[in-house]
Design an enzyme around this catalytic site. Structure first.
Site, PDB file in Angstrom:
ATOM      1  N   GLY A  15       0.690  -0.994  -0.094  1.00 55.29           N
ATOM      2  CA  GLY A  15      -0.045  -0.078  -0.032  1.00 55.29           C
ATOM      3  C   GLY A  15       0.977   1.327   0.047  1.00 55.29           C
ATOM      4  O   GLY A  15       2.079   1.096   0.061  1.00 55.29           O
ATOM      5  N   PHE A  16       0.401   2.325   0.026  1.00 56.31           N
ATOM      6  CA  PHE A  16       1.035   3.541  -0.196  1.00 56.31           C
ATOM      7  C   PHE A  16       2.145   3.958   0.932  1.00 56.31           C
ATOM      8  O   PHE A  16       3.206   3.915   0.615  1.00 56.31           O
ATOM      9  CB  PHE A  16      -0.170   4.744  -0.412  1.00 56.31           C
ATOM     10  CG  PHE A  16       0.408   6.058  -0.100  1.00 56.31           C
ATOM     11  CD1 PHE A  16       1.768   6.627  -0.680  1.00 56.31           C
ATOM     12  CD2 PHE A  16      -0.441   7.211   0.540  1.00 56.31           C
ATOM     13  CE1 PHE A  16       2.195   7.763  -0.383  1.00 56.31           C
ATOM     14  CE2 PHE A  16       0.049   8.464   0.852  1.00 56.31           C
ATOM     15  CZ  PHE A  16       1.411   8.739   0.321  1.00 56.31           C
ATOM     16  N   ILE A  17       1.439   3.798   2.189  1.00 55.79           N
ATOM     17  CA  ILE A  17       2.433   4.054   3.443  1.00 55.79           C
ATOM     18  C   ILE A  17       3.245   3.005   3.583  1.00 55.79           C
ATOM     19  O   ILE A  17       4.382   3.049   3.791  1.00 55.79           O
ATOM     20  CB  ILE A  17       1.441   4.557   4.547  1.00 55.79           C
ATOM     21  CG1 ILE A  17       0.733   5.886   4.014  1.00 55.79           C
ATOM     22  CG2 ILE A  17       2.515   5.145   5.659  1.00 55.79           C
ATOM     23  CD1 ILE A  17      -0.248   6.454   5.248  1.00 55.79           C
ATOM     24  N   TYR A 160     -16.026   3.658   7.885  1.00 49.25           N
ATOM     25  CA  TYR A 160     -14.623   3.427   7.853  1.00 49.25           C
ATOM     26  C   TYR A 160     -13.977   4.155   9.248  1.00 49.25           C
ATOM     27  O   TYR A 160     -13.213   3.195   9.780  1.00 49.25           O
ATOM     28  CB  TYR A 160     -13.867   4.494   7.143  1.00 49.25           C
ATOM     29  CG  TYR A 160     -12.464   4.683   6.971  1.00 49.25           C
ATOM     30  CD1 TYR A 160     -11.449   3.602   6.869  1.00 49.25           C
ATOM     31  CD2 TYR A 160     -11.916   6.091   7.041  1.00 49.25           C
ATOM     32  CE1 TYR A 160     -10.212   3.850   6.833  1.00 49.25           C
ATOM     33  CE2 TYR A 160     -10.491   6.362   7.191  1.00 49.25           C
ATOM     34  CZ  TYR A 160      -9.625   5.037   6.980  1.00 49.25           C
ATOM     35  OH  TYR A 160      -8.378   5.440   7.247  1.00 49.25           O
ATOM     36  N   LYS A 164     -12.096   1.819  12.255  1.00 47.43           N
ATOM     37  CA  LYS A 164     -10.669   2.133  12.606  1.00 47.43           C
ATOM     38  C   LYS A 164     -10.618   2.301  14.257  1.00 47.43           C
ATOM     39  O   LYS A 164      -9.648   1.855  14.855  1.00 47.43           O
ATOM     40  CB  LYS A 164     -10.277   3.148  11.945  1.00 47.43           C
ATOM     41  CG  LYS A 164      -9.738   3.122  10.339  1.00 47.43           C
ATOM     42  CD  LYS A 164      -8.665   2.119  10.032  1.00 47.43           C
ATOM     43  CE  LYS A 164      -7.366   2.589  10.262  1.00 47.43           C
ATOM     44  NZ  LYS A 164      -6.039   1.690   9.874  1.00 47.43           N
TER      45      LYS A 164
HETATM   46  N1  NAD Z   1      -3.276   7.631   2.994  1.00 54.02           N
HETATM   47  C1  NAD Z   1      -3.919   8.539   4.132  1.00 54.02           C
HETATM   48  O1  NAD Z   1      -4.109   9.683   3.855  1.00 54.02           O
HETATM   49  C2  NAD Z   1      -4.155   8.066   5.391  1.00 54.02           C
HETATM   50  C3  NAD Z   1      -5.084   8.687   6.328  1.00 54.02           C
HETATM   51  C4  NAD Z   1      -5.272   8.270   7.513  1.00 54.02           C
HETATM   52  C5  NAD Z   1      -5.100   6.993   7.977  1.00 54.02           C
HETATM   53  N2  NAD Z   1      -4.411   6.292   7.019  1.00 54.02           N
HETATM   54  C6  NAD Z   1      -4.139   4.792   7.352  1.00 54.02           C
HETATM   55  O2  NAD Z   1      -2.953   4.553   7.135  1.00 54.02           O
HETATM   56  C7  NAD Z   1      -2.646   2.964   6.798  1.00 54.02           C
HETATM   57  C8  NAD Z   1      -2.112   2.876   5.191  1.00 54.02           C
HETATM   58  O3  NAD Z   1      -2.979   3.633   4.523  1.00 54.02           O
HETATM   59  P1  NAD Z   1      -2.522   3.857   2.922  1.00 54.02           P
HETATM   60  O4  NAD Z   1      -3.202   5.270   2.431  1.00 54.02           O
HETATM   61  O5  NAD Z   1      -1.285   3.224   2.572  1.00 54.02           O
HETATM   62  O6  NAD Z   1      -3.675   3.018   2.193  1.00 54.02           O
HETATM   63  P2  NAD Z   1      -3.363   1.354   1.239  1.00 54.02           P
HETATM   64  O7  NAD Z   1      -4.783   1.007   0.696  1.00 54.02           O
HETATM   65  O8  NAD Z   1      -2.772   2.258  -0.084  1.00 54.02           O
HETATM   66  O9  NAD Z   1      -2.555   0.627   1.742  1.00 54.02           O
HETATM   67  C9  NAD Z   1      -3.275  -0.444   2.551  1.00 54.02           C
HETATM   68  C10 NAD Z   1      -2.948  -1.690   2.045  1.00 54.02           C
HETATM   69  O10 NAD Z   1      -3.391  -2.944   3.008  1.00 54.02           O
HETATM   70  C11 NAD Z   1      -3.787  -4.023   2.057  1.00 54.02           C
HETATM   71  N3  NAD Z   1      -4.834  -4.796   2.888  1.00 54.02           N
HETATM   72  C12 NAD Z   1      -6.140  -4.314   3.244  1.00 54.02           C
HETATM   73  N4  NAD Z   1      -6.615  -5.142   3.922  1.00 54.02           N
HETATM   74  C13 NAD Z   1      -5.848  -6.060   4.244  1.00 54.02           C
HETATM   75  C14 NAD Z   1      -5.984  -7.491   4.701  1.00 54.02           C
HETATM   76  N5  NAD Z   1      -7.109  -7.774   5.559  1.00 54.02           N
HETATM   77  N6  NAD Z   1      -5.083  -8.342   4.842  1.00 54.02           N
HETATM   78  C15 NAD Z   1      -3.729  -7.744   4.128  1.00 54.02           C
HETATM   79  N7  NAD Z   1      -3.466  -6.796   3.577  1.00 54.02           N
HETATM   80  C16 NAD Z   1      -4.563  -5.983   3.629  1.00 54.02           C
HETATM   81  C17 NAD Z   1      -4.089  -3.343   1.190  1.00 54.02           C
HETATM   82  O11 NAD Z   1      -4.080  -4.291  -0.285  1.00 54.02           O
HETATM   83  C18 NAD Z   1      -3.135  -2.158   0.744  1.00 54.02           C
HETATM   84  O12 NAD Z   1      -2.122  -2.474  -0.109  1.00 54.02           O
HETATM   85  C19 NAD Z   1      -4.164   2.622   6.728  1.00 54.02           C
HETATM   86  O13 NAD Z   1      -4.235   1.971   8.248  1.00 54.02           O
HETATM   87  C20 NAD Z   1      -4.998   3.660   6.738  1.00 54.02           C
HETATM   88  O14 NAD Z   1      -6.279   3.649   7.523  1.00 54.02           O
HETATM   89  C21 NAD Z   1      -4.081   6.624   5.821  1.00 54.02           C
END
Ligand code: NAD
Length: 331
Positions: A15-17, A160, A164
């Site tokens: 995923g992104f982060i 959502y 969380k």
């Molecule tokens: N990007 C933002 O602005 C933001 C803001 C607030 C919180 N967050 C939190 O940061 C974290 C990362 O977010 P992101 O933007 O990288 O999201 P993202 O969707 O790019 O990455 C999440 C990854 O988790 C994987 N995933 C989801 N469910 C799964 C499961 N059951 N088993 C295994 N893998 C699973 C997905 O395939 C995805 O690649 C998340 O917890 C999100 O809630 C992100």
């Protein structure tokens, strides 16, 4: 992180982060084990591309599995003799609007998966869990004012956010009075290279560069604390030094409106946006500004990247990867 090489587990590594954090940990010489389910929340081919980049490093090893089943997690311990020093749990199903359409997936990927990860950390007595959460849980309590801080009374306004927050609560309760330290990091809108194609900044860049209409929900005056990805990975890495259980807001101390973001993108791309104003189907808060005092006192961290430079970097990255992004589904 310390100079000594650590064994790190990163969930959501494609995923992104999770990807950006894994890349940084590998560059610093740590061993990273990744987990991702490659779900279809957005085009999985983009996740595969991130995975391929990480796989070039011999210190990266990953598992394609779903965290909503505890035995899947256990199996990685059976397959390897790794003793993890720290777990960064970034896997989740993100997206406020979509969560109303498919609540069950959000409960599985956020609440149940997080509960399983916390149980795993407890069962294998791992020193530390850093758990990603979100500013969305503050909802309207953060509207038109700064959030009061991590202890304020919270009523999550979406599926959502509720999924969380319940993940946070389960994990905290599971790890209370155990040997494992838990740090919850609540992110405020993260953006940057390899960002999510379902989030506003990458979509705006794509639409503006490709001469498409920019879909804007509302009047564009809603403002957010946009946090650059490198600042976020830096904070995550600093969590290694904090040994008390805590919850930290992770955001920028200034806000920008969506209209301002579009103007910065216009400047960085040299192209003019054609905006298609649409009704705000979901009433997200008008202003979200984090209270960052506790984070600064606990870790010494503040965000360094101003929004203009962050957008310039993201636009530069976009131009290098333009063909790839053009072909993504649902952008
Ligand atoms: N990007 C933002 O602005 C933001 C803001 C607030 C919180 N967050 C939190 O940061 C974290 C990362 O977010 P992101 O933007 O990288 O999201 P993202 O969707 O790019 O990455 C999440 C990854 O988790 C994987 N995933 C989801 N469910 C799964 C499961 N059951 N088993 C295994 N893998 C699973 C997905 O395939 C995805 O690649 C998340 O917890 C999100 O809630 C992100």
């Amino acid at each position: 992180m310390s100079n000594v090489s650590k064994n790190v587990l990163v969930t959501g590594s494609s995923g992104f982060i999770g990807f950006n954090l894994s890349k940084r940990l590998l560059n610093e010489g740590h061993k990273v084990t990744g987990i991702d389910s490659f779900n279809e929340a957005y085009d999985p081919s983009f996740k595969r591309l991130r995975q391929q980049i990480l796989k070039k490093d011999l210190n990266f090893n990953d598992y394609e599995l779903n965290l909503d089943i505890y035995e899947n997690l256990e199996s990685i311990k059976e397959n390897s003799d790794l003793n993890f020093d720290i777990v960064f749990h970034l896997a989740a199903r993100a997206g406020v609007r979509q969560s109303f359409l498919d609540p069950i997936s959000y409960i599985r990927d956020n609440t149940i998966a997080t509960t399983n990860v916390a149980n795993f950390v407890k069962d294998f007595e791992i020193d530390k869990l850093v758990l990603a959460s979100t500013s969305s849980i503050y909802g309207n309590s953060g509207s038109n004012k700064m959030t009061e801080g991590e202890d304020e009374k919270i009523e999550p306004p979406s599926i959502y956010a509720a999924s969380k927050l319940s993940g946070e609560v389960f994990a905290k309760n599971i790890l209370e009075n155990t040997v494992s330290n838990i740090i919850i990091t609540r992110f405020f809108t993260v953006y940057g290279p390899f960002g999510r194609p379902d989030m506003s900044i990458l979509r705006f860049i794509h639409w503006i560069v490709e001469g498409k209409k920019v879909n804007l929900f509302g009047d564009g005056k809603q403002s957010r604390s946009f946090t650059y990805i490198d600042d976020v990975t830096e904070l995550l890495i600093l969590c290694e030094n904090t040994n008390t259980n805590c919850t930290l807001n992770v955001g920028n101390n200034s806000t920008s409106t969506l209209i301002e973001i579009i103007q910065y993108i216009e400047e960085a791309t040299g192209k003019k946006a054609e905006i298609d104003y649409q009704e705000r189907a979901y009433k997200d808060p008008d202003v979200v500004l984090p209270n960052l005092e506790n984070t600064k006192n606990t870790t010494g961290w503040t965000a360094k990247t101003d929004i203009k430079s962050g957008i310039e970097n993201t636009v530069k990255w976009y131009f290098v990867n333009r063909d790839l992004i053009k072909n993504l589904k649902y952008i």
